[in-house]
Design a protein around this motif. Structure first.
Motif, short mmCIF file in Angstrom:
data_model
loop_
_atom_site.label_atom_id
_atom_site.label_comp_id
_atom_site.label_asym_id
_atom_site.label_seq_id
_atom_site.Cartn_x
_atom_site.Cartn_y
_atom_site.Cartn_z
N GLY A 197 1.76 0.76 -4.65
CA GLY A 197 2.30 1.99 -4.97
C GLY A 197 1.77 2.34 -6.29
O GLY A 197 1.52 3.56 -6.72
N ASP A 198 2.30 1.57 -7.27
CA ASP A 198 2.02 1.61 -8.55
C ASP A 198 0.62 1.43 -9.09
O ASP A 198 0.35 1.89 -10.30
CB ASP A 198 2.80 0.97 -9.61
N HIS A 207 5.44 7.81 -5.57
CA HIS A 207 4.81 7.04 -6.25
C HIS A 207 3.68 7.63 -7.40
O HIS A 207 2.90 7.09 -8.06
CB HIS A 207 3.83 6.06 -5.37
#
Length: 446
Positions: free
Chosen positions: A193-194, A228
């Motif tokens: 997600g990051d 996100h």
């Protein structure tokens, strides 16, 4: 049908063009493609004088058919006669940009380019520049043009280029997931997600059958991207100004992406692409920002004039009512034919898009809720076996479609896109009589 002239032209073309064509799919008809001499309303006429009812429609740009309305023709002639192009801005660029921004929910600003491929390439670069992240999530079986980021295949963590000529390292940052799979996309965001710059998806898979989203899928993508800080990018090169009318597919589904790519209809049948979205994102393009994007022919005045006149005609006339009603009539007729002749097959499409996918289902025919094309309705008897993603379409009887069905339809004088995967289109030039004739041809050929 006589095809001697097309055969001669293809023989010449093989000596000077790779595969005898300038776009790979055009070589798909066997043993050789027919060469088009001219368009005429809803028809094309080939070099040997054979006349076909056309549902390829240039692979989507020709919403109005082959004959430009007088207003569109006048606009094109006016700008062409004023000079080919200038390398400087023109008023018609602003006019078309304002029209798109007024009608498409996601668009506050827009940058015009020259093709759908160029639009998606630029959108991916913009997403990476805006977020500072590198990974791009795409849908298996989705198509976003001839670009290195999306010409990939495989599963998350095991991805490689789908063609020679692309370094393996280019695929490292692309994450393909199955369309309509809530669990798969959720797992990707849990793990990466990051690192994700964007999710890039067609709102409807249009180059791999025609696959609509299951209930809640696009909303799920929207939520994941918001959670996100990734961008949701809709590739509306095919669906833009065709599905959902002037508001495009995003208005039809009620989900607003951060960035949208366009092509085909927005140029009125001339080469075009565009990237639209929120001002705060689009202003990262140079010269306002630091994400480089430029092009000699971008915003070409003839293309801009054709696109604006086409969309204005659609806004003022009954274009969408006409083509969508014909699309419903065609899909309903095909559903009846399929139920009788090949109940394992699936009729797909929406608005003015249609296809019969040669699926291998064991369940009964499509239910009434999907009588005008598969809607991914859980109440349909076929829901468990209708195509949900690109792999499902890929498992259909593709050879039967290409080698037996397509040539038979051609002999009936009906020109379809020459493989199982690419969408077919109804235009404003088609009539109810054309639709009825087409249904009868399907009935004879299935």
């Amino acid at each position: 049908m006589n095809h001697e002239r097309s055969r001669e032209l293809y023989d010449r073309a093989l000596s000077v063009m790779p595969g005898g064509v300038n776009s790979s799919v055009r070589a798909a008809p066997r043993p050789y493609p027919f060469f088009v001499e001219r368009g005429d309303g809803a028809h094309v006429v080939d070099a040997d004088g054979n006349r076909y009812l056309d549902y390829a429609m240039g692979y989507g740009p020709l919403l109005l058919g082959h004959d430009m309305p007088e207003s569109v023709q006048s606009a094109v002639q006016s700008y062409a006669s004023a000079g080919p192009m200038y390398g400087a801005p023109t008023e018609v660029e602003v006019d078309l940009a304002e029209f798109v921004a007024r009608h498409v929910p996601s668009v506050e600003m827009i940058r015009f380019v020259n093709s759908g491929t160029e639009a998606t390439v630029s959108a991916v670069r913009l997403a990476r520049g805006y977020t500072g992240n590198d990974k791009v999530v795409v849908m298996q079986g989705g198509y976003h043009g001839a670009q290195e980021t999306t010409l990939v295949e495989g599963e998350p963590g095991h991805v490689h280029p789908s063609t020679n000529g692309i370094p393996e390292s280019f695929a490292e940052h692309t994450v393909p997931v199955p369309f309509n799979d809530h669990e798969a996309i959720t797992e990707v965001f849990e793990e990466h997600g990051d690192e994700i710059a964007c999710v890039l998806t067609e709102p409807i898979l249009g180059n791999n059958g025609i696959v609509l989203p299951v209930e809640g899928y696009h909303e799920h993508l929207r939520d994941l991207c918001d959670d996100h800080d990734a961008l949701l990018v809709f590739d509306e090169v095919i669906t833009g100004f065709r599905v959902g009318g002037l508001g495009c597919a995003q208005s039809r589904f009620g989900v607003t992406p951060d960035v949208t790519t366009f092509g085909k209809i927005v140029g009125g049948g001339f080469p075009v692409g565009a990237i639209g979205g929120k001002t705060e994102i689009l202003e990262h393009f140079t010269p306002a920002g630091d994400v480089f994007q430029s092009g000699t022919f971008s915003g070409h005045p003839v293309t801009m004039a054709a696109g604006l006149a086409t969309l204005e005609f659609c806004a003022e006339e009954d274009v969408y009512d006409h083509v969508n009603a014909l699309g419903d009539r065609l899909r309903e007729g095909l559903t009846e034919v399929v139920a009788d002749r090949a109940p394992e097959y699936t009729v797909v499409g929406t608005d003015s898009m249609f296809k019969v996918v040669f699926t291998r289902a064991d369940s009964g025919p499509q239910s009434e809720c999907c009588a005008a094309g598969c809607t991914q309705d859980a109440a349909c008897e076929r829901f468990g076996e209708c195509p949900k993603n690109g792999a499902d379409v890929g498992n259909a009887e593709t050879d039967r479609w290409e080698r037996l069905f397509w040539p038979a339809m051609k002999e009936e004088g009906v020109f379809l896109t020459p493989n199982q995967f690419e969408s077919q289109f109804v235009s404003y030039a088609h009539t109810e009589a054309d639709i009825d004739r087409t249904i009868e041809a399907y009935e004879r050929c299935l």
